[in-house]
Write a protein that holds these residues in place. Sequence first.
Motif, PDB file in Angstrom:
ATOM      1  N   GLU A 163       0.810  -1.218   0.000  1.00  0.00           N
ATOM      2  CA  GLU A 163       0.000   0.000   0.000  1.00  0.00           C
ATOM      3  C   GLU A 163       0.842   1.267   0.000  1.00  0.00           C
ATOM      4  N   ASP A 164       2.066   1.163   0.512  1.00  0.00           N
ATOM      5  CA  ASP A 164       2.904   2.349   0.609  1.00  0.00           C
ATOM      6  C   ASP A 164       3.857   2.500  -0.571  1.00  0.00           C
ATOM      7  N   HIS A 165       3.669   1.680  -1.616  1.00  0.00           N
ATOM      8  CA  HIS A 165       4.558   1.778  -2.776  1.00  0.00           C
ATOM      9  C   HIS A 165       4.306   3.100  -3.493  1.00  0.00           C
ATOM     10  N   PRO A 166       5.355   3.852  -3.826  1.00  0.00           N
ATOM     11  CA  PRO A 166       5.146   5.172  -4.426  1.00  0.00           C
ATOM     12  C   PRO A 166       4.464   5.132  -5.798  1.00  0.00           C
ATOM     13  N   TYR A 167       4.526   3.985  -6.479  1.00  0.00           N
ATOM     14  CA  TYR A 167       3.920   3.886  -7.801  1.00  0.00           C
ATOM     15  C   TYR A 167       2.792   2.851  -7.834  1.00  0.00           C
ATOM     16  N   ARG A 168       2.133   2.675  -6.697  1.00  0.00           N
ATOM     17  CA  ARG A 168       1.085   1.648  -6.606  1.00  0.00           C
ATOM     18  C   ARG A 168      -0.072   1.912  -7.571  1.00  0.00           C
ATOM     19  N   ALA A 169      -0.412   3.178  -7.832  1.00  0.00           N
ATOM     20  CA  ALA A 169      -1.524   3.485  -8.738  1.00  0.00           C
ATOM     21  C   ALA A 169      -1.213   2.994 -10.146  1.00  0.00           C
ATOM     22  N   TRP A 170       0.008   3.219 -10.614  1.00  0.00           N
ATOM     23  CA  TRP A 170       0.395   2.742 -11.943  1.00  0.00           C
ATOM     24  C   TRP A 170       0.367   1.219 -11.984  1.00  0.00           C
ATOM     25  N   ILE A 171       0.926   0.581 -10.969  1.00  0.00           N
ATOM     26  CA  ILE A 171       0.986  -0.885 -10.933  1.00  0.00           C
ATOM     27  C   ILE A 171      -0.416  -1.478 -11.000  1.00  0.00           C
ATOM     28  N   ARG A 172      -1.322  -0.941 -10.228  1.00  0.00           N
ATOM     29  CA  ARG A 172      -2.674  -1.484 -10.179  1.00  0.00           C
ATOM     30  C   ARG A 172      -3.428  -1.265 -11.485  1.00  0.00           C
ATOM     31  N   THR A 173      -3.125  -0.185 -12.183  1.00  0.00           N
ATOM     32  CA  THR A 173      -3.784   0.079 -13.461  1.00  0.00           C
ATOM     33  C   THR A 173      -3.560  -1.069 -14.435  1.00  0.00           C
ATOM     34  N   TYR A 174      -2.337  -1.584 -14.477  1.00  0.00           N
ATOM     35  CA  TYR A 174      -1.994  -2.590 -15.480  1.00  0.00           C
ATOM     36  C   TYR A 174      -2.004  -4.018 -14.932  1.00  0.00           C
ATOM     37  N   ALA A 175      -2.301  -4.178 -13.656  1.00  0.00           N
ATOM     38  CA  ALA A 175      -2.378  -5.516 -13.082  1.00  0.00           C
ATOM     39  C   ALA A 175      -3.789  -5.862 -12.630  1.00  0.00           C
ATOM     40  N   ASP A 176      -4.782  -5.004 -12.912  1.00  0.00           N
ATOM     41  CA  ASP A 176      -6.118  -5.277 -12.398  1.00  0.00           C
ATOM     42  C   ASP A 176      -6.908  -6.190 -13.336  1.00  0.00           C
ATOM     43  N   ASP A 177      -8.027  -6.681 -12.845  1.00  0.00           N
ATOM     44  CA  ASP A 177      -8.817  -7.664 -13.577  1.00  0.00           C
ATOM     45  C   ASP A 177      -9.402  -7.093 -14.864  1.00  0.00           C
TER      46      ASP A 177
END
Length: 237
Positions: A163-177
């Motif tokens: 949750e504290d990853h500085p680029y979590r928003a980018w990661i989740r964009t391309y790893a989501d369902d």
Amino acid sequence: MSRLPDPPADGFCAKAWAHTADLQQAICDHPFNAALTDGTLDRERFAFYIVQDARYLVGFAQALAAASTRADNAEDAAFLAGAAQGALVEERRLHAGYVEEFGLSEQDIAGIDTSPSCLAYTSYLRASALNEPYPVLLAALLPCFWVYQHVGSTILEATGGAEDHPYRAWIRTYADDEFAEAVLAARELTDRAAREADEPMRQRMLAAFTRATEYEWLFWNSAWVTEQWPTARWLSN
């Protein structure tokens, strides 16, 4: 869904991925993505990448829109048109969100040249949309879907979804369902086109998939080196 299921072993996509397997690994291992994974990627490089990505998505959307007009059934046309719209929505989100986060003004953005690699990649997709048969265009478009999902899911696994990853928003964009479902649809569409094509056409599809994947590596690398035009020093402002 973080990892995608493997494509059918006898289909085009499985063969294309196997053909580019070492390059796919090189993309995941690239210093940009390694630094993105461990959270040490500096903000200047990430901001440069975001600006280039926003510009790339416009060209990608144009090629998708062109592909949608050539689909031979309404379902495929709707998927491609929806993907084109989604790319433009993402472009505006990047422009208004991440760019704002980095404190860049409209003047700052305009002052960042489109990198040689970004221009080359988008030019390749636009040229494919104009000059290549529909199956070849699909193969050229597929890496942007598939490689990004692969990189995103690989980074998500490596970070454990911190949750504290500085680029979590980018990661989740391309790893989501939702994005994974789009990748599966793009793969299925491309496999279907390959099944209906003859062997020479499938070879052209493989060449297009390979070249676009090479451009994916170049795009990541251009962000890492904040690629500039080497000729700029000979041009007056």
